[in-house]
Scaffold this active site. Sequence first.
Site, PDB file in Angstrom:
ATOM      1  N   TRP A 103      49.213  36.082  57.582  1.00 12.52           N
ATOM      2  CA  TRP A 103      48.046  35.244  57.890  1.00 12.52           C
ATOM      3  C   TRP A 103      47.035  35.281  56.763  1.00 12.52           C
ATOM      4  CZ3 TRP A 103      48.948  31.395  60.685  1.00 12.52           C
ATOM      5  CH2 TRP A 103      49.814  31.481  61.769  1.00 12.52           C
ATOM      6  N   ASP A 172      39.177  36.808  60.209  1.00 12.74           N
ATOM      7  CA  ASP A 172      40.061  36.050  61.106  1.00 12.74           C
ATOM      8  C   ASP A 172      40.495  37.006  62.213  1.00 12.74           C
ATOM      9  OD1 ASP A 172      42.067  34.771  62.458  1.00 12.74           O
ATOM     10  OD2 ASP A 172      43.360  34.431  60.711  1.00 12.74           O
ATOM     11  N   LYS A 196      45.489  33.804  71.875  1.00  5.34           N
ATOM     12  CA  LYS A 196      45.982  35.179  71.925  1.00  5.34           C
ATOM     13  C   LYS A 196      45.214  35.999  72.963  1.00  5.34           C
ATOM     14  CE  LYS A 196      48.032  33.873  67.974  1.00  5.34           C
ATOM     15  NZ  LYS A 196      47.727  33.615  66.563  1.00  5.34           N
TER      16      LYS A 196
HETATM   17  C1  LIG Z   1      47.851  32.835  65.436  1.00  9.05           C
HETATM   18  C2  LIG Z   1      47.058  33.142  64.233  1.00  9.05           C
HETATM   19  C3  LIG Z   1      46.599  32.132  63.378  1.00  9.05           C
HETATM   20  C4  LIG Z   1      46.959  30.672  63.547  1.00  9.05           C
HETATM   21  O1  LIG Z   1      46.329  30.132  64.640  1.00  9.05           O
HETATM   22  P1  LIG Z   1      46.450  28.562  64.965  1.00  9.05           P
HETATM   23  O2  LIG Z   1      45.641  28.431  66.197  1.00  9.05           O
HETATM   24  O3  LIG Z   1      47.906  28.273  65.188  1.00  9.05           O
HETATM   25  O4  LIG Z   1      45.895  27.820  63.826  1.00  9.05           O
HETATM   26  C5  LIG Z   1      45.825  32.498  62.295  1.00  9.05           C
HETATM   27  N1  LIG Z   1      45.504  33.786  62.068  1.00  9.05           N
HETATM   28  C6  LIG Z   1      45.930  34.785  62.870  1.00  9.05           C
HETATM   29  C7  LIG Z   1      45.535  36.195  62.569  1.00  9.05           C
HETATM   30  C8  LIG Z   1      46.715  34.495  63.978  1.00  9.05           C
HETATM   31  O5  LIG Z   1      47.133  35.480  64.776  1.00  9.05           O
END
Ligand SMILES: *Cc1c(COP(=O)(O)O)cnc(C)c1O
Length: 360
Positions: A103, A172, A196
């Site tokens: 990521w 993030d 999540k």
């Molecule tokens: C799932 C995830 C993403 C991507 O998320 P989207 O909603 O599909 O854009 C980005 N960063 C992390 C750490 C993630 O777990």
Amino acid sequence: MVQRKYNFCAGPAALPEPVLEQAQAELLDWQGRGLSVMEMSHRSKEFIAIAEKAEADLRELLAVPDDYAVLFVQGGATAQFSAVPLNLLRGSAKADYLNTGQWSKKAIAEARRFCDVNVVASAENTNFSSIPEPSEWQTDNNAAYLHYTPNETIGGVEFHWLPRVSTPLVADMSSTILSRPIDVSQFGLIYAGAQKNIGPAGLTLVIAKRELLGNAHSLTPSTLNYQTIDDGKSMLNTPPTFAWYLAGLVFEWLKEGGGLEAQAHRNHQKATSLYGFIDGSDFYGNPVEPQSRSWMNVPFTLADAALDKTFLTEAEENDLLNLAGHRSVGGMRASLYNAVSMEAVEALMSFMRDFEQRHG
Ligand SMILES: *Cc1c(COP(=O)(O)O)cnc(C)c1O
């Protein structure tokens, strides 16, 4: 009788059962208004009350300081990979990024469209099994901010400490937000996709220090401009109303469960049990250095990868769903977000023990 199975999906992930039950009970008729939340105007006083309550509960859970904006946006974490540089470069041509996994790499690739990315440190040479020592980080004095990924969802690497830097810290938090208390005041900006640990896909949270906003690049689309979104109370255009409502129910569920301290205690217990079990076996393995192991995403391998398919098939026959590792790395992964109970983790370990006895 509804028969729910144990869901270890990395995302969209398990939601708390009481939340789904409440949404079900209110689906046709929300609080006697004769319509569903999905069918309400986002400008109605009913929906505005739902939206404001969700924000207030989130602020309470995370103890968000008053000088921080809380935004309910769209586009997922992926859209924030662009929105962050567009909003936070503020005339600078450089930003610091830490590379701790898949990521981080995606965030870096997207930021490169907008600025000169300085990769402060990378764990790629250890196959992302550890976090580079802060003493080795090469930060840039002209960087507008430092971006990192506190929990790498694919590699299962998590920071259990806060980076100390002189530039605004941008995180993030898609797969770790609400798993434990955090000190929001240490961050310039936090973002997280909802699917999540917050609610259904389609909603993304942004928590930003207001003094950093208001200087977005002139080409920033208004749907990605945090100041414009904040001015419009996250209702610049039609927001994902049902996802926002469901996130609100999740926040209420977290408050009723004792808040984030209690949640952290449960999450720590779940993760410690599973890692302890993996470490105690010669059949299962986890490659991440012990002090950086994720509470939320536990990747693991079998001694013989030829058994992977059998493992997943048998797991599913035992009501244990979505244990395949990310398509880019293979192996297994159990995601243990807030809505995954200790009972689910025990059912998984019991299956793993039995599988090892039969195939090990
Ligand atoms: C799932 C995830 C993403 C991507 O998320 P989207 O909603 O599909 O854009 C980005 N960063 C992390 C750490 C993630 O777990």
